[in-house]
Design a protein around this motif. Structure first.
Motif, mmCIF file in Angstrom:
data_model
loop_
_atom_site.group_PDB
_atom_site.id
_atom_site.type_symbol
_atom_site.label_atom_id
_atom_site.label_comp_id
_atom_site.label_asym_id
_atom_site.label_seq_id
_atom_site.Cartn_x
_atom_site.Cartn_y
_atom_site.Cartn_z
ATOM 1 N N LYS A 103 0.812 -1.009 0.116
ATOM 2 C CA LYS A 103 0.174 0.026 -0.105
ATOM 3 C C LYS A 103 0.952 1.268 0.173
ATOM 4 O O LYS A 103 1.888 1.525 0.648
ATOM 5 N N PHE A 130 -0.435 4.631 0.363
ATOM 6 C CA PHE A 130 -1.007 5.669 1.500
ATOM 7 C C PHE A 130 -2.529 4.956 1.627
ATOM 8 O O PHE A 130 -3.429 5.676 1.374
ATOM 9 N N GLU A 131 -2.421 3.950 2.533
ATOM 10 C CA GLU A 131 -3.586 3.218 2.860
ATOM 11 C C GLU A 131 -4.640 4.045 3.629
ATOM 12 O O GLU A 131 -5.919 4.240 3.313
ATOM 13 N N ARG A 132 -4.081 5.030 4.227
ATOM 14 C CA ARG A 132 -4.878 5.982 5.167
ATOM 15 C C ARG A 132 -5.913 6.778 4.472
ATOM 16 O O ARG A 132 -6.973 7.236 4.638
ATOM 17 N N ILE A 133 -5.217 7.444 3.061
ATOM 18 C CA ILE A 133 -5.639 8.120 2.370
ATOM 19 C C ILE A 133 -6.442 7.564 1.166
ATOM 20 O O ILE A 133 -7.827 7.823 0.762
ATOM 21 N N SER A 134 -5.953 6.524 0.607
ATOM 22 C CA SER A 134 -6.607 5.844 -0.649
ATOM 23 C C SER A 134 -5.977 4.276 -0.672
ATOM 24 O O SER A 134 -5.219 4.142 -1.010
ATOM 25 N N PRO A 135 -7.051 3.350 -0.150
ATOM 26 C CA PRO A 135 -6.573 2.217 0.028
ATOM 27 C C PRO A 135 -6.108 1.426 -1.141
ATOM 28 O O PRO A 135 -5.417 0.296 -1.011
ATOM 29 N N SER A 171 -8.010 13.141 -2.597
ATOM 30 C CA SER A 171 -8.602 12.488 -1.960
ATOM 31 C C SER A 171 -8.426 12.638 -0.205
ATOM 32 O O SER A 171 -9.528 12.522 0.409
ATOM 33 N N MET A 172 -7.489 13.271 0.200
ATOM 34 C CA MET A 172 -7.354 13.747 1.653
ATOM 35 C C MET A 172 -8.378 14.803 1.771
ATOM 36 O O MET A 172 -8.926 14.744 2.899
ATOM 37 N N ARG A 200 -11.986 13.211 1.870
ATOM 38 C CA ARG A 200 -12.088 12.317 2.925
ATOM 39 C C ARG A 200 -12.160 13.139 4.286
ATOM 40 O O ARG A 200 -12.982 12.909 5.084
ATOM 41 N N SER A 201 -11.799 14.381 4.511
ATOM 42 C CA SER A 201 -11.846 15.287 5.472
ATOM 43 C C SER A 201 -13.257 16.006 5.477
ATOM 44 O O SER A 201 -13.609 16.300 6.719
#
Length: 266
Positions: free
Chosen positions: A165, A167-172, A224-225, A228-229
């Motif tokens: 991965k 940036f799994e936190r942002i884009s899995p 994406s961040m 997501r926010s």
């Protein structure tokens, strides 16, 4: 999937046509996109706590884009950028009369919308005018082709070989394997563009491809961040199956200023 494919086909067709038709259409089209992208940012950031100044912000983005185009075509002097100053001041002064809870949140998000949504497109337009005496549509067109190539290469490589991965936190779904595959494919295509498009040296085309591969991907992650926010899936619905302008140009928003700087400096 069918709707997405049809929309994507016509979207690419319009972008290519707008870039190749003539310099005035090119500048006007992407200036309009720049204003709509800023307005889209204002709309998605609306909340109970934060209310960007949509109308003054849109007017400011429009004036900035128009002044930029007139300067680019030689109808105004570079100092004409000072015309934007009263509109920036207006953002602050108008907040005095709106009686909102957090006026500086509103002002900050409005200015950020212009910086994030509008300014990168002005850098992109500038790619067509690197040679001040002649418009070269193949440099911005090459930029778009490399951007699409990177996305396609990352998708295909990620599906085939993706394990680690990014940036799994942002884009899995993004993987290092896909990231590397996208960059390598973009660099490979840059040699073809150098052969057929010219306008730049081989090193410049390769440099452009590398920046787009790396920072285009990071631009995708940044957008994406943002979504997501804000707790949203798409930045807009103007392109069926593809979302909004920020969704479709996420890579350009970060890569275009860097590519222009590279080509101007080196």
């Amino acid at each position: 999937m069918k709707t997405r494919a049809i929309t994507g086909f016509f979207f690419v067709l319009v972008l290519v046509a707008a870039t190749l038709f003539n310099p005035y259409v090119f500048a006007a089209f992407f200036s309009l996109v720049a204003v709509l992208a800023a307005r889209e940012f204002f709309n998605i950031c609306q909340s109970e706590d934060t209310k960007p100044l949509t109308q003054p912000g849109t007017v400011t983005a429009l004036v900035l884009s128009a002044v930029f185009c007139f300067i680019t075509f030689g109808y105004l002097q570079p100092r004409s950028f000072l015309l934007i100053v009263p509109f920036i001041v207006l953002l602050f002064v108008s907040s005095l009369y709106l009686k909102r809870e957090k006026p500086f949140h509103d002002i900050a998000y409005t200015i950020l919308g212009i910086l994030y949504g509008t300014v990168p497109f002005l850098f992109f337009i500038s790619l067509g005018f690197l040679n001040k005496n002649e418009f070269d549509p193949y440099i911005p067109l090459g930029f778009l082709i490399l951007l699409w190539t990177n996305d396609t290469g990352a998708y295909l490589t990620g599906r085939a070989f993706g394990r680690t991965k990014l940036f799994e936190r942002i884009s899995p779904n993004k993987t290092w394997e896909g990231f590397i595959g996208g960059v390598l494919l973009a660099i490979g295509i840059s040699f073809i563009l150098n052969h057929y498009f010219g306008g730049l040296s081989t090193y410049q085309w390769v440099g452009m491809a590398t920046i787009i591969g790396v920072f285009g991907t990071l631009g995708d992650l940044v957008e994406s961040m943002l979504k997501r926010s804000l707790g949203i899936k798409d930045s807009g619905q103007i392109l069926p199956g593809h979302g909004g302008f920020l969704d479709r140009f996420d890579g350009l928003l970060i890569a275009a200023p860097l590519v222009y700087s590279l080509l101007l400096l080196f």
